[in-house]
Write a protein that holds these residues in place. Structure first.
Motif, mmCIF file in Angstrom:
data_model
loop_
_atom_site.group_PDB
_atom_site.id
_atom_site.type_symbol
_atom_site.label_atom_id
_atom_site.label_comp_id
_atom_site.label_asym_id
_atom_site.label_seq_id
_atom_site.Cartn_x
_atom_site.Cartn_y
_atom_site.Cartn_z
ATOM 1 N N MET A 1 0.833 -1.211 0.000
ATOM 2 C CA MET A 1 0.000 0.000 0.000
ATOM 3 C C MET A 1 0.869 1.263 0.000
ATOM 4 S SD MET A 1 -2.893 -1.233 2.747
ATOM 5 C CE MET A 1 -3.567 0.396 2.963
ATOM 6 N N ALA A 2 1.951 1.231 0.755
ATOM 7 C CA ALA A 2 2.851 2.386 0.818
ATOM 8 C C ALA A 2 3.493 2.636 -0.537
ATOM 9 C CB ALA A 2 3.925 2.174 1.885
ATOM 10 N N ARG A 3 3.903 1.589 -1.206
ATOM 11 C CA ARG A 3 4.497 1.756 -2.542
ATOM 12 C C ARG A 3 3.525 2.450 -3.486
ATOM 13 N NH1 ARG A 3 6.914 -4.339 -2.997
ATOM 14 N NH2 ARG A 3 8.781 -4.005 -1.712
ATOM 15 N N ARG A 4 2.260 2.005 -3.470
ATOM 16 C CA ARG A 4 1.252 2.625 -4.349
ATOM 17 C C ARG A 4 1.020 4.089 -3.961
ATOM 18 N NH1 ARG A 4 -1.085 -2.544 -3.551
ATOM 19 N NH2 ARG A 4 -2.532 -1.742 -1.983
ATOM 20 N N THR A 5 0.956 4.342 -2.660
ATOM 21 C CA THR A 5 0.729 5.704 -2.179
ATOM 22 C C THR A 5 1.889 6.615 -2.566
ATOM 23 O OG1 THR A 5 -0.619 4.926 -0.343
ATOM 24 C CG2 THR A 5 0.372 7.114 -0.103
ATOM 25 N N ILE A 6 3.111 6.147 -2.371
ATOM 26 C CA ILE A 6 4.295 6.945 -2.695
ATOM 27 C C ILE A 6 4.382 7.193 -4.193
ATOM 28 C CG2 ILE A 6 6.827 6.903 -2.721
ATOM 29 C CD1 ILE A 6 6.624 5.423 0.029
ATOM 30 N N GLU A 7 4.056 6.177 -4.976
ATOM 31 C CA GLU A 7 4.070 6.335 -6.440
ATOM 32 C C GLU A 7 3.097 7.424 -6.878
ATOM 33 O OE1 GLU A 7 2.593 3.546 -10.018
ATOM 34 O OE2 GLU A 7 4.208 2.673 -8.796
ATOM 35 N N GLU B 1 16.104 -10.727 8.047
ATOM 36 C CA GLU B 1 16.587 -9.846 6.978
ATOM 37 C C GLU B 1 15.488 -8.967 6.402
ATOM 38 O OE1 GLU B 1 16.785 -13.337 6.629
ATOM 39 O OE2 GLU B 1 18.675 -13.391 7.744
ATOM 40 N N GLU B 2 14.243 -9.386 6.524
ATOM 41 C CA GLU B 2 13.133 -8.659 5.906
ATOM 42 C C GLU B 2 12.686 -7.433 6.694
ATOM 43 O OE1 GLU B 2 9.860 -11.254 4.883
ATOM 44 O OE2 GLU B 2 11.242 -12.863 4.331
ATOM 45 N N TRP B 3 12.688 -7.516 8.019
ATOM 46 C CA TRP B 3 12.111 -6.447 8.834
ATOM 47 C C TRP B 3 12.751 -5.081 8.587
ATOM 48 C CZ3 TRP B 3 7.643 -8.105 10.101
ATOM 49 C CH2 TRP B 3 7.435 -9.426 10.479
ATOM 50 N N PRO B 4 14.083 -4.974 8.498
ATOM 51 C CA PRO B 4 14.662 -3.648 8.213
ATOM 52 C C PRO B 4 14.235 -3.098 6.844
ATOM 53 C CG PRO B 4 16.343 -5.123 9.086
ATOM 54 C CD PRO B 4 15.113 -5.955 8.807
ATOM 55 N N GLU B 5 14.062 -3.989 5.882
ATOM 56 C CA GLU B 5 13.593 -3.556 4.561
ATOM 57 C C GLU B 5 12.184 -2.968 4.656
ATOM 58 O OE1 GLU B 5 13.946 -6.792 1.742
ATOM 59 O OE2 GLU B 5 15.964 -7.257 2.471
ATOM 60 N N TYR B 6 11.324 -3.622 5.419
ATOM 61 C CA TYR B 6 9.966 -3.117 5.591
ATOM 62 C C TYR B 6 9.986 -1.757 6.294
ATOM 63 C CZ TYR B 6 8.731 -8.020 4.666
ATOM 64 O OH TYR B 6 8.598 -9.273 4.120
ATOM 65 N N ALA B 7 10.808 -1.638 7.305
ATOM 66 C CA ALA B 7 10.916 -0.363 8.032
ATOM 67 C C ALA B 7 11.361 0.743 7.084
ATOM 68 C CB ALA B 7 11.885 -0.499 9.204
ATOM 69 N N ASN B 8 12.311 0.439 6.228
ATOM 70 C CA ASN B 8 12.798 1.421 5.264
ATOM 71 C C ASN B 8 11.695 1.830 4.289
ATOM 72 O OD1 ASN B 8 14.927 2.958 3.930
ATOM 73 N ND2 ASN B 8 14.797 1.413 2.312
ATOM 74 N N GLU B 9 10.968 0.864 3.768
ATOM 75 C CA GLU B 9 9.917 1.163 2.788
ATOM 76 C C GLU B 9 8.722 1.884 3.412
ATOM 77 O OE1 GLU B 9 9.026 -0.903 -0.670
ATOM 78 O OE2 GLU B 9 10.350 -2.589 -0.175
ATOM 79 N N LEU B 10 8.554 1.729 4.721
ATOM 80 C CA LEU B 10 7.432 2.381 5.395
ATOM 81 C C LEU B 10 7.827 3.729 6.014
ATOM 82 C CD1 LEU B 10 5.698 -0.762 6.866
ATOM 83 C CD2 LEU B 10 4.770 0.794 5.147
ATOM 84 N N HIS B 11 9.044 4.160 5.766
ATOM 85 C CA HIS B 11 9.483 5.521 6.110
ATOM 86 C C HIS B 11 9.114 5.944 7.529
ATOM 87 C CE1 HIS B 11 10.784 6.379 1.979
ATOM 88 N NE2 HIS B 11 9.778 5.577 1.649
ATOM 89 N N GLY B 12 9.526 5.134 8.509
ATOM 90 C CA GLY B 12 9.297 5.483 9.903
ATOM 91 C C GLY B 12 7.936 5.089 10.450
ATOM 92 N N LYS B 13 7.124 4.461 9.652
ATOM 93 C CA LYS B 13 5.785 4.051 10.110
ATOM 94 C C LYS B 13 5.772 2.638 10.675
ATOM 95 C CE LYS B 13 3.826 7.865 8.872
ATOM 96 N NZ LYS B 13 3.217 8.760 9.833
ATOM 97 N N PHE B 14 6.924 1.946 10.642
ATOM 98 C CA PHE B 14 7.026 0.597 11.189
ATOM 99 C C PHE B 14 8.180 0.543 12.176
ATOM 100 C CE2 PHE B 14 9.009 -3.712 10.779
ATOM 101 C CZ PHE B 14 8.043 -4.410 11.471
ATOM 102 N N ILE B 15 7.871 0.162 13.404
ATOM 103 C CA ILE B 15 8.865 0.043 14.459
ATOM 104 C C ILE B 15 8.791 -1.373 15.009
ATOM 105 C CG2 ILE B 15 9.550 0.812 16.773
ATOM 106 C CD1 ILE B 15 7.552 3.143 14.660
ATOM 107 N N MET B 16 9.943 -2.051 15.027
ATOM 108 C CA MET B 16 9.997 -3.402 15.566
ATOM 109 C C MET B 16 10.929 -3.425 16.765
ATOM 110 S SD MET B 16 10.941 -6.937 13.671
ATOM 111 C CE MET B 16 10.325 -8.470 14.311
ATOM 112 N N ARG B 17 10.454 -4.030 17.848
ATOM 113 C CA ARG B 17 11.263 -4.217 19.050
ATOM 114 C C ARG B 17 11.382 -5.707 19.293
ATOM 115 N NH1 ARG B 17 10.917 -0.560 23.638
ATOM 116 N NH2 ARG B 17 12.931 -1.538 23.967
#
Length: 147
Positions: A21-27, A56-72
Protein backbone atom coordinates in the motif's frame (compact mmCIF):
# COMPACT_ATOMS: atom_id res chain seq x y z
CA UNK A 1 1.25 -6.33 17.40
CA UNK A 2 2.91 -8.82 19.70
CA UNK A 3 4.23 -12.10 18.38
CA UNK A 4 6.20 -14.85 20.01
CA UNK A 5 8.25 -17.24 17.89
CA UNK A 6 6.29 -18.43 14.88
CA UNK A 7 3.45 -16.17 16.05
CA UNK A 8 5.17 -13.40 14.12
CA UNK A 9 4.27 -14.99 10.76
CA UNK A 10 0.75 -13.50 10.47
CA UNK A 11 2.19 -10.07 11.22
CA UNK A 12 4.70 -10.48 8.42
CA UNK A 13 1.78 -10.74 5.99
CA UNK A 14 0.15 -7.67 7.53
CA UNK A 15 3.34 -5.63 7.22
CA UNK A 16 3.91 -6.85 3.65
CA UNK A 17 0.43 -5.62 2.74
CA UNK A 18 1.18 -2.21 4.29
CA UNK A 19 4.42 -2.05 2.30
CA UNK A 20 2.49 -2.74 -0.92
CA UNK A 21 0.00 0.00 0.00
CA UNK A 22 2.85 2.39 0.82
CA UNK A 23 4.50 1.76 -2.54
CA UNK A 24 1.25 2.62 -4.35
CA UNK A 25 0.73 5.70 -2.18
CA UNK A 26 4.30 6.94 -2.69
CA UNK A 27 4.07 6.34 -6.44
CA UNK A 28 0.91 8.43 -6.58
CA UNK A 29 1.54 11.12 -3.92
CA UNK A 30 5.19 10.88 -2.89
CA UNK A 31 6.41 10.08 0.60
CA UNK A 32 4.20 12.86 1.99
CA UNK A 33 1.25 10.59 1.18
CA UNK A 34 2.21 8.56 4.26
CA UNK A 35 2.04 11.53 6.64
CA UNK A 36 -1.41 10.67 7.99
CA UNK A 37 -0.67 6.96 8.37
CA UNK A 38 -0.54 5.56 11.89
CA UNK A 39 2.55 3.75 13.06
CA UNK A 40 2.81 -0.02 13.26
CA UNK A 41 4.58 -1.39 16.32
CA UNK A 42 5.67 -5.01 16.37
CA UNK A 43 7.03 -6.63 19.52
CA UNK A 44 8.73 -9.93 18.71
CA UNK A 45 10.11 -12.34 21.26
CA UNK A 46 11.92 -15.64 21.25
CA UNK A 47 14.70 -17.30 23.20
CA UNK A 48 17.64 -16.29 21.03
CA UNK A 49 18.54 -14.40 17.91
CA UNK A 50 19.11 -17.66 15.98
CA UNK A 51 15.31 -18.04 16.01
CA UNK A 52 14.68 -14.49 14.74
CA UNK A 53 12.28 -15.29 11.91
CA UNK A 54 12.51 -13.22 8.71
CA UNK A 55 15.36 -11.25 10.30
CA UNK A 56 16.59 -9.85 6.98
CA UNK A 57 13.13 -8.66 5.91
CA UNK A 58 12.11 -6.45 8.83
CA UNK A 59 14.66 -3.65 8.21
CA UNK A 60 13.59 -3.56 4.56
CA UNK A 61 9.97 -3.12 5.59
CA UNK A 62 10.92 -0.36 8.03
CA UNK A 63 12.80 1.42 5.26
CA UNK A 64 9.92 1.16 2.79
CA UNK A 65 7.43 2.38 5.39
CA UNK A 66 9.48 5.52 6.11
CA UNK A 67 9.30 5.48 9.90
CA UNK A 68 5.78 4.05 10.11
CA UNK A 69 7.03 0.60 11.19
CA UNK A 70 8.87 0.04 14.46
CA UNK A 71 10.00 -3.40 15.57
CA UNK A 72 11.26 -4.22 19.05
CA UNK A 73 12.81 -7.58 19.82
CA UNK A 74 13.35 -9.49 23.04
CA UNK A 75 15.66 -12.51 23.06
CA UNK A 76 15.11 -13.86 26.55
CA UNK A 77 18.17 -16.12 26.71
CA UNK A 78 20.65 -13.51 25.44
CA UNK A 79 22.01 -10.25 26.85
CA UNK A 80 21.05 -7.62 27.61
CA UNK A 81 19.43 -8.75 30.82
CA UNK A 82 17.63 -6.76 33.48
CA UNK A 83 19.86 -5.12 36.11
CA UNK A 84 18.95 -7.95 38.51
CA UNK A 85 20.00 -10.54 35.91
CA UNK A 86 16.43 -11.42 34.92
CA UNK A 87 15.36 -12.20 31.38
CA UNK A 88 13.82 -9.56 29.14
CA UNK A 89 10.54 -10.45 27.46
CA UNK A 90 8.26 -8.56 25.06
CA UNK A 91 6.19 -7.53 28.08
CA UNK A 92 9.21 -5.64 29.44
CA UNK A 93 9.63 -3.78 26.15
CA UNK A 94 5.95 -2.89 26.19
CA UNK A 95 6.27 -1.49 29.70
CA UNK A 96 9.17 0.66 28.49
CA UNK A 97 6.87 1.97 25.74
CA UNK A 98 3.86 2.43 28.05
CA UNK A 99 3.30 6.10 27.12
CA UNK A 100 3.29 5.37 23.39
CA UNK A 101 1.04 2.34 23.80
CA UNK A 102 -1.52 4.03 26.03
CA UNK A 103 -1.69 7.11 23.80
CA UNK A 104 -2.11 4.99 20.67
CA UNK A 105 -4.94 2.98 22.21
CA UNK A 106 -6.74 5.72 24.13
CA UNK A 107 -6.47 8.57 21.62
CA UNK A 108 -5.20 7.07 18.39
CA UNK A 109 -7.80 4.33 17.95
CA UNK A 110 -5.08 1.68 17.71
CA UNK A 111 -5.78 -1.99 17.21
CA UNK A 112 -4.04 -4.68 19.26
CA UNK A 113 -3.08 -8.10 17.94
CA UNK A 114 -1.38 -10.88 19.89
CA UNK A 115 -0.21 -14.15 18.38
CA UNK A 116 1.90 -16.87 19.92
CA UNK A 117 2.19 -18.89 23.09
CA UNK A 118 -1.24 -19.04 24.67
CA UNK A 119 -0.02 -20.08 28.11
CA UNK A 120 2.31 -17.44 29.47
CA UNK A 121 3.11 -14.79 26.87
CA UNK A 122 -0.44 -13.87 25.94
CA UNK A 123 -1.46 -13.63 29.60
CA UNK A 124 1.62 -11.54 30.35
CA UNK A 125 0.87 -9.23 27.43
CA UNK A 126 -2.75 -8.87 28.56
CA UNK A 127 -1.53 -7.98 32.06
CA UNK A 128 0.78 -5.32 30.62
CA UNK A 129 -2.06 -3.77 28.63
CA UNK A 130 -4.24 -3.66 31.73
CA UNK A 131 -1.44 -2.09 33.78
CA UNK A 132 -0.51 0.48 31.12
CA UNK A 133 -4.10 1.49 30.40
CA UNK A 134 -5.03 1.53 34.07
CA UNK A 135 -2.11 3.84 34.85
CA UNK A 136 -2.96 6.06 31.87
CA UNK A 137 -6.47 6.48 33.27
CA UNK A 138 -5.08 7.45 36.66
CA UNK A 139 -5.59 4.17 38.44
CA UNK A 140 -4.35 0.65 38.43
CA UNK A 141 -4.99 -2.45 36.35
CA UNK A 142 -7.89 -3.39 38.60
CA UNK A 143 -9.70 -0.15 37.72
CA UNK A 144 -9.68 -0.59 33.95
CA UNK A 145 -13.20 -0.71 32.53
CA UNK A 146 -13.43 -1.82 28.91
CA UNK A 147 -16.18 -0.26 26.86
Amino acid sequence: MTGLGTGVAPFRGFVQERVAMARRTIEKNGVDGLDDWGKIYLYFGCRNSKDFLYKEEWPEYANELHGKFIMRTAFSREPPYKPDGGKIYVQDLMLEDRATISEAILTGEAYVYVCGDGKSMSKGVEDVFMKVLGEARGGSAEKVHWS
